[in-house]
Design a protein around this motif. Structure first.
Motif, PDB file in Angstrom:
ATOM      1  N   UNK A 390      47.389  45.653   0.311  1.00 48.94           N
ATOM      2  CA  UNK A 390      46.362  45.169  -0.958  1.00 48.94           C
ATOM      3  C   UNK A 390      47.222  45.037  -2.121  1.00 48.94           C
ATOM      4  N   UNK A 391      48.318  45.881  -2.214  1.00 46.29           N
ATOM      5  CA  UNK A 391      49.094  45.424  -3.368  1.00 46.29           C
ATOM      6  C   UNK A 391      49.986  44.359  -3.167  1.00 46.29           C
ATOM      7  N   UNK A 392      50.133  43.942  -2.150  1.00 45.46           N
ATOM      8  CA  UNK A 392      51.287  42.853  -1.820  1.00 45.46           C
ATOM      9  C   UNK A 392      50.153  41.555  -2.128  1.00 45.46           C
ATOM     10  N   UNK A 393      49.077  41.495  -1.283  1.00 48.77           N
ATOM     11  CA  UNK A 393      48.104  40.478  -1.674  1.00 48.77           C
ATOM     12  C   UNK A 393      48.003  40.218  -2.998  1.00 48.77           C
ATOM     13  N   UNK A 394      47.524  41.220  -3.758  1.00 49.12           N
ATOM     14  CA  UNK A 394      47.240  41.038  -5.258  1.00 49.12           C
ATOM     15  C   UNK A 394      48.454  40.593  -5.994  1.00 49.12           C
TER      16      UNK A 394
END
Length: 487
Positions: A390-394
């Motif tokens: 999720x962090x990489x997506x955001x």
């Protein structure tokens, strides 16, 4: 239309109203507007009847209303008017009306009514609604009310109050149907239809029957549709569903709501620490929980406390001012960074003009990401297993947003001021939006890892980070590029 003999049942559909609905479904134009809200003119007539002590007129005006509408009407009154209303038409302040009232309004009314009157209302309610009615009252008021309640109801309420707030034990309904597993379908139907009291007071409202063993541990469930469509001779153990979702009494209401939503439950058994069946949760209660939790998270993100217009002023002040004071402290950090680059700002006034743009866009980007992260945590979509994903997506979303905004602001500033200043603000914008995306995920996650509500203070810290880093990136790049000197 089906019509038989003179003595037979005549089935006839009621005529449709002009709007295509049934007559009973039409909105009463004298009382409601097109959005099904009480009209100001109607509320004024009720208030005038109350002020003139015209109890008969007041009764005629209010009696046709649905309990939910009566609750809305009471909430529109001032505190003293609510007490006068309850005293003027006590027959209309039913348990259904009280159950629909706003928490703060209900608490005020219960404190204004005598203990005997409140006890009469409590005895008409389901246990979970009765608990909700008195749980926020003072201990002395609770004891006075419970002393007036029938012993059986009092024991059930006291048992519920022994569990922590917002847990399944506090919220569960203790009226359910549980039967031993050795029965047949026919035995169960006969038991449900028995009106001799041999089986005790059976619940009137239920969607499924819980099957238990000799220790009262749930071993399966039977939906009513299965019972009605299965031959009488079939054993319950052959038709029941053995796989079921069990709710511990200590489960938090937010997790409870997520479980109902995830598995599409209509009802579920609540068990104590020993695994015994002690209650049930039904979807109508959970819908209220989901709505309440969603609204609560939004309000916590803004630091607005309960956000209830009926909340006492002192409580509203207390819940909001502490976050404003915290925000004041974090704003000092951003001011210190500006002061550090004071000499550079004096050399180029355009820096002072453009600084708020960088901070503002970064703050909005951080708020967007934070809202997504808090919701994902609340719905169990963001867990330890996928935090990095999720962090990489955001971060990728932030880089795309940053690049888009940077191109626009860079061209505009380059044309209005200098190309170098346009390049500086473009790079600063990318940096701040990426940092905002990072903070928007990490701050709520850190709060959640520390067993704190991620919605409570995330906005304060995310705003501090985006403001501070926005100023630092923009002014620092201006100095590093040679547009201005540091001293």
């Amino acid at each position: 239309m089906a019509q038989r003999g003179e003595d037979d049942l005549i089935l006839d559909d009621p005529p449709l109203a002009e709007d295509g609905g049934r007559p009973d479904d039409r909105v009463d134009d004298e009382r409601h507007d097109e959005d099904n809200r009480l009209k100001p003119e109607f509320v004024r007539r009720v208030r005038e009847a109350l002020e003139d002590e015209a109890d008969d007129e007041l009764y005629d005006l209010v009696e046709p209303l649905h309990p939910a509408d009566v609750a809305d009407l009471v909430e529109l009154f001032d505190a003293d008017e609510r007490s006068d209303f309850a005293a003027a038409v006590p027959d209309l302040v039913t348990s259904e009306v009280v159950a629909e009232l706003n928490d703060h309004v209900r608490e005020d009314m219960m404190e204004a009514l005598p203990a005997g009157a409140v006890a009469a209302i409590v005895e008409q309610l389901e246990t979970d609604d009765a608990v909700q009615l008195i749980e926020d009252l003072d201990a002395d008021d609770q004891r006075a009310i419970l002393a007036e309640v029938e012993p059986e109801d009092r024991i059930a309420i006291e048992s519920a109050l022994s569990y922590p707030e917002e847990t399944a034990g506090r919220l569960m309904n203790r009226d359910f149907v549980a039967v031993p597993e050795h029965l047949t379908v026919g035995d169960l139907i006969d038991m449900l239809r028995d009106d001799t009291g041999h089986w005790g007071d059976l619940s009137n409202d239920f969607w499924e029957v819980f099957v238990v063993d000799h220790k009262h541990h749930p071993v399966g469930t039977c939906q009513l549709s299965w019972i009605l469509r299965t031959p009488r001779t079939i054993a319950l153990s052959d038709v029941m569903k053995r796989d079921q979702t069990l709710i511990p009494v200590t489960m938090d209401q937010e997790e409870l709501g997520n479980m109902f939503q995830k598995y599409g439950l209509i009802s579920a058994a609540v068990v104590d620490d020993s695994g015994r069946l002690v209650g049930q949760m039904t979807v109508d209660d959970v819908v209220h929980i989901i709505s309440e939790e969603a609204g609560e998270d939004v309000l916590l993100l803004s630091g607005a406390g309960d956000g209830d217009i009926n909340e006492p002023i002192r409580e509203a002040y207390s819940s909001r001012v502490r976050w404003l004071i915290a925000n004041l402290g974090t704003a000092v950090v951003a001011s210190a960074i500006i002061a550090f680059f004071g000499a550079a700002i004096e050399q180029l006034v355009a820096l002072a003009v453009l600084m708020p743009i960088v901070a503002s866009i970064g703050g909005n980007a951080g708020t967007q990401t934070m809202a997504v992260a808090v919701r994902a945590i609340a719905t169990n979509q963001l867990t330890r297993a996928n935090t990095r994903k999720i962090l990489w997506r955001e971060m990728r979303v932030a880089m795309l947003n940053g690049a888009t905004v940077a191109v626009l602001i860079g061209i505009a500033v380059g044309l209005l001021f200098t190309p170098m200043l346009g390049a500086v603000i473009a790079v600063a914008m990318v940096v701040n939006i990426v940092i905002a995306g990072l903070a928007g995920v990490l701050v709520p996650v850190i709060f959640e890892r520390l067993d704190q509500d991620p919605a409570v203070a995330s906005s304060v810290f995310v705003t501090m980070i985006t403001d501070s880093m926005g100023f630092f990136a923009f002014l620092g790049l201006a100095v590093a590029s040679g547009l201005v000197s540091a001293g």
